[in-house]
Design a protein around this motif. Structure first.
Motif, PDB file in Angstrom:
ATOM      1  N   GLU A   8       1.098  -1.329  -0.107  1.00  0.00           N
ATOM      2  CA  GLU A   8      -0.136  -0.017   0.135  1.00  0.00           C
ATOM      3  C   GLU A   8       0.897   1.376   0.074  1.00  0.00           C
ATOM      4  O   GLU A   8       0.286   2.335  -0.555  1.00  0.00           O
ATOM      5  CB  GLU A   8      -0.703  -0.428   1.530  1.00  0.00           C
ATOM      6  CG  GLU A   8      -1.837  -0.832   1.460  1.00  0.00           C
ATOM      7  CD  GLU A   8      -3.008  -0.580   1.899  1.00  0.00           C
ATOM      8  OE1 GLU A   8      -2.324  -0.740   3.538  1.00  0.00           O
ATOM      9  OE2 GLU A   8      -4.300  -1.245   1.760  1.00  0.00           O
ATOM     10  N   SER A   9       1.409   1.357   0.128  1.00  0.00           N
ATOM     11  CA  SER A   9       2.934   2.527   0.819  1.00  0.00           C
ATOM     12  C   SER A   9       3.973   2.385   0.168  1.00  0.00           C
ATOM     13  O   SER A   9       4.949   2.819   0.040  1.00  0.00           O
ATOM     14  CB  SER A   9       3.325   2.755   2.478  1.00  0.00           C
ATOM     15  OG  SER A   9       2.641   2.433   3.185  1.00  0.00           O
ATOM     16  N   GLY A  10       4.027   1.447  -1.922  1.00  0.00           N
ATOM     17  CA  GLY A  10       5.259   1.573  -1.552  1.00  0.00           C
ATOM     18  C   GLY A  10       5.964   0.418  -1.922  1.00  0.00           C
ATOM     19  O   GLY A  10       6.916   0.790  -2.655  1.00  0.00           O
ATOM     20  N   GLY A  11       6.315  -0.158  -0.860  1.00  0.00           N
ATOM     21  CA  GLY A  11       7.380  -1.212  -0.207  1.00  0.00           C
ATOM     22  C   GLY A  11       7.626  -2.523  -0.659  1.00  0.00           C
ATOM     23  O   GLY A  11       6.123  -3.418  -1.736  1.00  0.00           O
ATOM     24  N   LYS A  12       7.918  -2.972  -1.115  1.00  0.00           N
ATOM     25  CA  LYS A  12       7.808  -4.143  -1.703  1.00  0.00           C
ATOM     26  C   LYS A  12       8.236  -5.779  -0.853  1.00  0.00           C
ATOM     27  O   LYS A  12       8.964  -5.252  -0.134  1.00  0.00           O
ATOM     28  CB  LYS A  12       9.477  -4.067  -2.515  1.00  0.00           C
ATOM     29  CG  LYS A  12       9.854  -3.386  -4.285  1.00  0.00           C
ATOM     30  CD  LYS A  12       9.189  -3.338  -4.860  1.00  0.00           C
ATOM     31  CE  LYS A  12       9.087  -2.202  -5.787  1.00  0.00           C
ATOM     32  NZ  LYS A  12       8.165  -2.543  -7.024  1.00  0.00           N
ATOM     33  N   ALA A  60       9.238  -4.747   3.413  1.00  0.00           N
ATOM     34  CA  ALA A  60       9.284  -2.891   4.037  1.00  0.00           C
ATOM     35  C   ALA A  60       8.628  -2.279   3.380  1.00  0.00           C
ATOM     36  O   ALA A  60       8.149  -1.835   2.295  1.00  0.00           O
ATOM     37  CB  ALA A  60      11.028  -1.781   4.229  1.00  0.00           C
ATOM     38  N   TRP A  61       7.705  -0.964   4.671  1.00  0.00           N
ATOM     39  CA  TRP A  61       6.451  -0.238   3.897  1.00  0.00           C
ATOM     40  C   TRP A  61       7.591   1.042   4.604  1.00  0.00           C
ATOM     41  O   TRP A  61       8.614   1.341   5.056  1.00  0.00           O
ATOM     42  CB  TRP A  61       5.302   0.050   4.549  1.00  0.00           C
ATOM     43  CG  TRP A  61       4.631  -1.438   4.179  1.00  0.00           C
ATOM     44  CD1 TRP A  61       4.389  -1.773   3.808  1.00  0.00           C
ATOM     45  CD2 TRP A  61       3.034  -1.306   4.404  1.00  0.00           C
ATOM     46  NE1 TRP A  61       3.915  -3.242   3.389  1.00  0.00           N
ATOM     47  CE2 TRP A  61       2.661  -2.471   3.972  1.00  0.00           C
ATOM     48  CE3 TRP A  61       1.965  -0.981   4.771  1.00  0.00           C
ATOM     49  CZ2 TRP A  61       1.396  -2.588   4.059  1.00  0.00           C
ATOM     50  CZ3 TRP A  61       1.171  -1.258   4.802  1.00  0.00           C
ATOM     51  CH2 TRP A  61       0.225  -2.210   4.378  1.00  0.00           C
ATOM     52  N   ASP A  62       6.411   2.031   4.109  1.00  0.00           N
ATOM     53  CA  ASP A  62       7.625   3.599   4.554  1.00  0.00           C
ATOM     54  C   ASP A  62       7.683   3.539   5.986  1.00  0.00           C
ATOM     55  O   ASP A  62       8.577   3.949   6.150  1.00  0.00           O
ATOM     56  CB  ASP A  62       6.442   5.019   3.892  1.00  0.00           C
ATOM     57  CG  ASP A  62       6.644   5.072   2.911  1.00  0.00           C
ATOM     58  OD1 ASP A  62       6.923   4.106   2.071  1.00  0.00           O
ATOM     59  OD2 ASP A  62       5.518   5.584   1.685  1.00  0.00           O
ATOM     60  N   ASP A  63       7.219   3.025   7.144  1.00  0.00           N
ATOM     61  CA  ASP A  63       7.045   3.145   8.055  1.00  0.00           C
ATOM     62  C   ASP A  63       8.058   1.953   9.019  1.00  0.00           C
ATOM     63  O   ASP A  63       7.788   1.573  10.258  1.00  0.00           O
ATOM     64  CB  ASP A  63       5.995   3.349   9.011  1.00  0.00           C
ATOM     65  CG  ASP A  63       5.005   2.230   8.795  1.00  0.00           C
ATOM     66  OD1 ASP A  63       5.281   1.200   8.009  1.00  0.00           O
ATOM     67  OD2 ASP A  63       3.656   2.121   9.407  1.00  0.00           O
ATOM     68  N   GLN A 107       7.624  -4.844   7.677  1.00  0.00           N
ATOM     69  CA  GLN A 107       6.413  -5.359   7.506  1.00  0.00           C
ATOM     70  C   GLN A 107       6.109  -7.130   7.213  1.00  0.00           C
ATOM     71  O   GLN A 107       6.277  -7.186   5.710  1.00  0.00           O
ATOM     72  CB  GLN A 107       5.012  -5.059   6.874  1.00  0.00           C
ATOM     73  CG  GLN A 107       3.668  -5.297   6.543  1.00  0.00           C
ATOM     74  CD  GLN A 107       2.683  -5.598   7.425  1.00  0.00           C
ATOM     75  OE1 GLN A 107       3.212  -4.937   8.482  1.00  0.00           O
ATOM     76  NE2 GLN A 107       1.316  -5.356   7.480  1.00  0.00           N
TER      77      GLN A 107
END
Length: 168
Positions: free
Chosen positions: A10-14, A56-59, A62
């Motif tokens: 959702e946040s652009g993470g791979k 990994a997400w922006d925060d 995951q």
């Protein structure tokens, strides 16, 4: 789950997907159901993780994982007075577990070919999703999708509806 996340979260993470081959899980689960005998049931169950997504997400990091297996709960526990409050009906023969911080489960009737006639009632299918930091809505969509695909893979005889919205 892979369909929800694809290559990017959702946040652009791979995300990286892993899990055993679906055929292996299906073969083992069907063998367990066919060997099950209510009179000799020892309540030991195997659960399988068909898919884990990590990335990994922006925060931060995951992980989302799904599990499937035959439940130690029965369909009668959920329909008789004094049944476990852990389960709530969302459609006929489909129950959702109380939302935990990271986990959510569905319990549903799933009689598979070659089993005792009462197998779906006394040995229902349980499907769960564990998600570290996803929204409850996304976690529930993943759970519903995993439940539907698992039912199709196992060839469950019952025609039932796993709703998209598990909150109502």
């Amino acid at each position: 789950m892979r369909a929800e996340f694809g290559e990017a979260g959702e946040s652009g993470g791979k995300f990286r997907a892993s899990g055993p081959p679906a055929d292996r899980i299906r073969t083992k689960a069907l063998a367990e159901a066919r060997e099950w005998d209510r009179a000799g049931d020892d309540l030991r169950r195997a659960f399988y993780e068909p898919c884990t997504l990590a990335g990994a997400w922006d925060d931060g990091p995951q992980e989302v994982s799904g599990s499937v297996g035959w439940s130690t709960s029965t369909m009668d526990v959920n329909t008789s007075p004094g049944g476990l409050p852990r389960w709530r009906a969302v459609s006929e023969d489909v129950y959702v577990g109380s939302p935990a911080s990271r986990d959510r489960s569905l319990l549903m009737r799933c009689t598979v070919p070659g089993t005792a006639p009462e197998q779906g009632r006394w040995l229902p299918l349980e499907v769960s999703v564990r998600a570290d930091r996803t929204s409850p809505g996304l976690r529930d969509r993943l759970l519903a999708a995993l439940a539907r695909s698992t039912r199709a893979s196992l060839g469950c005889r019952e025609e039932l509806t796993v709703p998209d919205d598990l909150t109502s």
